[in-house]
Design a protein around this motif. Sequence first.
Motif, PDB file in Angstrom:
ATOM      1  N   THR A   1       0.850  -1.188   0.000  1.00 52.14           N
ATOM      2  CA  THR A   1       0.000   0.000   0.000  1.00 52.14           C
ATOM      3  C   THR A   1       0.884   1.235   0.000  1.00 52.14           C
ATOM      4  N   SER A   2       0.349   2.320  -0.500  1.00 53.01           N
ATOM      5  CA  SER A   2       1.064   3.603  -0.429  1.00 53.01           C
ATOM      6  C   SER A   2       0.528   4.449   0.714  1.00 53.01           C
ATOM      7  N   HIS A   3      -0.376   3.900   1.513  1.00 55.44           N
ATOM      8  CA  HIS A   3      -1.016   4.644   2.602  1.00 55.44           C
ATOM      9  C   HIS A   3      -0.191   4.549   3.886  1.00 55.44           C
TER      10      HIS A   3
ATOM     11  N   TYR B   1     -12.455  -6.924   0.449  1.00 53.92           N
ATOM     12  CA  TYR B   1     -12.767  -5.496   0.410  1.00 53.92           C
ATOM     13  C   TYR B   1     -11.879  -4.672   1.333  1.00 53.92           C
ATOM     14  N   ILE B   2     -11.571  -5.185   2.517  1.00 55.84           N
ATOM     15  CA  ILE B   2     -10.704  -4.437   3.435  1.00 55.84           C
ATOM     16  C   ILE B   2      -9.305  -4.318   2.831  1.00 55.84           C
TER      17      ILE B   2
ATOM     18  N   PHE C   1      -7.514  -0.695   2.185  1.00 60.06           N
ATOM     19  CA  PHE C   1      -6.221  -0.273   2.723  1.00 60.06           C
ATOM     20  C   PHE C   1      -5.169  -0.118   1.632  1.00 60.06           C
ATOM     21  N   SER C   2      -5.365  -0.777   0.506  1.00 64.89           N
ATOM     22  CA  SER C   2      -4.422  -0.680  -0.605  1.00 64.89           C
ATOM     23  C   SER C   2      -4.763   0.456  -1.568  1.00 64.89           C
TER      24      SER C   2
ATOM     25  N   PHE D   1       0.118  -4.588   5.999  1.00 64.57           N
ATOM     26  CA  PHE D   1       0.084  -3.548   4.976  1.00 64.57           C
ATOM     27  C   PHE D   1       1.242  -2.572   5.095  1.00 64.57           C
ATOM     28  N   VAL D   2       1.677  -2.309   6.306  1.00 63.18           N
ATOM     29  CA  VAL D   2       2.699  -1.297   6.558  1.00 63.18           C
ATOM     30  C   VAL D   2       3.760  -1.908   7.477  1.00 63.18           C
ATOM     31  N   PRO D   3       5.047  -1.755   7.139  1.00 68.91           N
ATOM     32  CA  PRO D   3       6.083  -2.226   8.066  1.00 68.91           C
ATOM     33  C   PRO D   3       5.915  -1.535   9.427  1.00 68.91           C
ATOM     34  N   PHE D   4       6.213  -2.259  10.483  1.00 72.54           N
ATOM     35  CA  PHE D   4       5.976  -1.739  11.821  1.00 72.54           C
ATOM     36  C   PHE D   4       6.780  -0.471  12.123  1.00 72.54           C
TER      37      PHE D   4
END
Length: 184
Positions: free
Chosen positions: A15-17, A46-47, A51-52, A86-89
């Motif tokens: 993701t870019s978020h 859908y989730i 998020f993506s 989705f995102v590294p910690f």
Amino acid sequence: MIKNAILTQAEYCSTSHWDERPEQTPISLLVVHNISLPPNEFGGDYIKYFFSGCLDPKLHPYFASIYQMRVSAHCLIKRDGHILQFVPFDKRAWHAGASSFQGMNKCNDYSIGIELEGADHIPYTQDQYQSLSLLTKQLIQEYPAITLGRIVGHNDIAPGRKTDPGIAFDWPLFRKMIKQEITS
């Protein structure tokens, strides 16, 4: 195991978020959330799409009101216990919004956000509690500033604005499972 800020047993979804955390900001808070898309419905991707940043607004009337939102969490735990990251910690996910904990604003700066596929009033699954407790143990080992007293719900850091993980979340069970994981 967490390696390079990624949970090795999770499915990684790009993701870019996200963005960088402020320098010299230790990770010291774990925030438990819930999400279901469409509301109160489970299953599907859908989730993941939300998020993506690729949720199709034509797939459900509700999606037209949210598909342009830029939000994310570090991880999502599905009903069967499967974890998606989705995102590294060590990066800042966009999960907390306007928030404060113990006088410190902007919880995204210093927290990790874990979403449970669920709704405030629908019981979570045993598989979700198991995955959440194992993940929490690993996060506490990797980020020792996260203590039992620094594991909260979204409602705790955004009272009046957020209600998740809701009345169906069994905090006593979760805390008991964390303590068992830490001591074993």
